[in-house]
Design a protein around this motif. Sequence first.
Motif, PDB file in Angstrom:
ATOM      1  N   HIS A 176       0.775  -1.087   0.006  1.00 37.22           N
ATOM      2  CA  HIS A 176       0.188   0.066   0.017  1.00 37.22           C
ATOM      3  C   HIS A 176       0.964   1.174   0.052  1.00 37.22           C
ATOM      4  CE1 HIS A 176      -3.223   2.668   0.933  1.00 37.22           C
ATOM      5  NE2 HIS A 176      -2.564   3.123   1.804  1.00 37.22           N
ATOM      6  N   VAL A 177       1.788   1.462   0.904  1.00 37.09           N
ATOM      7  CA  VAL A 177       2.747   2.485   0.819  1.00 37.09           C
ATOM      8  C   VAL A 177       3.432   2.580  -0.185  1.00 37.09           C
ATOM      9  CG1 VAL A 177       5.053   3.159   2.171  1.00 37.09           C
ATOM     10  CG2 VAL A 177       3.033   2.383   3.424  1.00 37.09           C
ATOM     11  N   THR A 178       4.154   1.739  -0.922  1.00 33.74           N
ATOM     12  CA  THR A 178       4.777   1.820  -2.431  1.00 33.74           C
ATOM     13  C   THR A 178       3.882   2.140  -3.363  1.00 33.74           C
ATOM     14  OG1 THR A 178       4.557  -0.692  -2.616  1.00 33.74           O
ATOM     15  CG2 THR A 178       6.556   0.041  -1.678  1.00 33.74           C
ATOM     16  N   GLU A 179       2.593   1.567  -3.355  1.00 35.69           N
ATOM     17  CA  GLU A 179       1.654   2.113  -4.598  1.00 35.69           C
ATOM     18  C   GLU A 179       1.326   3.565  -4.295  1.00 35.69           C
ATOM     19  OE1 GLU A 179      -1.408  -0.721  -4.252  1.00 35.69           O
ATOM     20  OE2 GLU A 179      -0.257  -2.405  -5.582  1.00 35.69           O
ATOM     21  N   THR A 180       0.862   3.939  -3.026  1.00 38.28           N
ATOM     22  CA  THR A 180       0.801   5.260  -2.735  1.00 38.28           C
ATOM     23  C   THR A 180       1.656   6.177  -3.002  1.00 38.28           C
ATOM     24  OG1 THR A 180      -0.771   4.621  -0.999  1.00 38.28           O
ATOM     25  CG2 THR A 180      -0.150   6.702  -0.682  1.00 38.28           C
ATOM     26  N   ARG A 181       2.956   5.865  -2.760  1.00 38.66           N
ATOM     27  CA  ARG A 181       4.055   6.792  -3.162  1.00 38.66           C
ATOM     28  C   ARG A 181       4.167   6.907  -4.485  1.00 38.66           C
ATOM     29  NH1 ARG A 181       8.548   8.223  -0.190  1.00 38.66           N
ATOM     30  NH2 ARG A 181       7.113   8.211   1.422  1.00 38.66           N
ATOM     31  N   ALA A 182       3.929   5.624  -5.487  1.00 39.13           N
ATOM     32  CA  ALA A 182       4.126   5.894  -6.917  1.00 39.13           C
ATOM     33  C   ALA A 182       3.160   6.681  -7.425  1.00 39.13           C
ATOM     34  CB  ALA A 182       4.227   4.299  -7.346  1.00 39.13           C
TER      35      ALA A 182
END
Length: 409
Positions: A401-407
């Motif tokens: 979730h964190v990586t997708e949100t940052r991307a």
Amino acid sequence: MRKLGLNGQILLAAVGAVALGLFAHGKQADGALYAANLVGTLFIDLLKMVMIPLVFCAIVTGIANLRQHRQVNLVWKTTLLFFATTTLIAIVIGLGASHIFKPGAGLHLAMFADAMQQFEARQLTLAEFFTQFLHGIFMNPFKALAEGNIIAIVAFALVLGIALVTASERYPHLLDLFEEGMAVSMQVIGWIMRLAPFGIAALLFKLVATQDVGIFTTLTKFMLLVTGTTLLHGLVVLPGLLYLITGKNPLWFLKQARESLFTAFATSSSNATMPVTMRCATQNMNVKPEIAGFVVPLGATVNMDGTALYEAAAALFVAQLAGIDLSLGQQLVVCLTTMIAAMGAPGIPSAGMVTMVMVLQSVGLPAEAIAILLPIDRLLDTVRTAVNVEGDMIGSLVVQHVTETRATG
């Protein structure tokens, strides 16, 4: 009539095995126990057979693919931060509950003198344990693979994955080989899981039928404390963090994770459960293979919330039995040592008992008192292992979730 799914079969088998185990307790059931031991051992051995190639290939490909997505730094930081945070919360819960309920008050170490005389343990200081831990990380990779040394395997896989990243596109066939190895391992896991209802039933039947319930009488309060706080962490804290960070429904998560949680509960081994955990994360929860391939194996090695909570509570329990009041500084030492010990504990049944000696010795408590915990450790190990595995799956969802949100942000 609709065919019962795998989760339903596992649940039905678990309930039936516990009932049969209670019925067989104290009776002559050598044949049934032999059969249960045979089936249960076979199930665990099959999982261990595929565990090493799965872990190795998953970490190598996970590192390489994460670098290709330019997210390796974010994944590293998010994973380690989440694991450290949940472990610290678990330790605080264990220490706090022990202070409030004082499970060791009123008991005396003398009543366990016989058990302690029969128990022998190596005395390890914090410095010795840390040195031994580092020595166990970096070793001949072929020896590590042959011995199933999961920490050393993880370390070498990380190095190899980074090497493939820095080599850029020079070794595409080698990376393809590891990716295909992971895919084949997942296929074999699917075959093994067809035996899961039988294997889990056999393990639970043996556990319930062979435990000596009489020796648990004086330790009931401590058992209830550890079980209650571990369930609090597993059913409230971890799902709560999942909901706060990702917005995912905790009930949805528990439904998708049942297969892995039941296996962890029955085997008391994070390592043996790892193939099932990977399957639940990638297929049931739609976690990207490169994320799950990094977070889950690493979590099975260093993320031990249930073990950390247990060891922190047990340290205060032993201190209360010995009539010792630990100072705030000593309790902080317990926190630090417990985190290191939980990280170094191998994902095998009752592994926490190995590192418990270090935790007790860090604040001057008698290591021989670990014998008090031996009769009940196997039962408590079932619940804490399930929470350890739960933390790995929630960690993979949080990291994704964190990586997708940052991307996209």
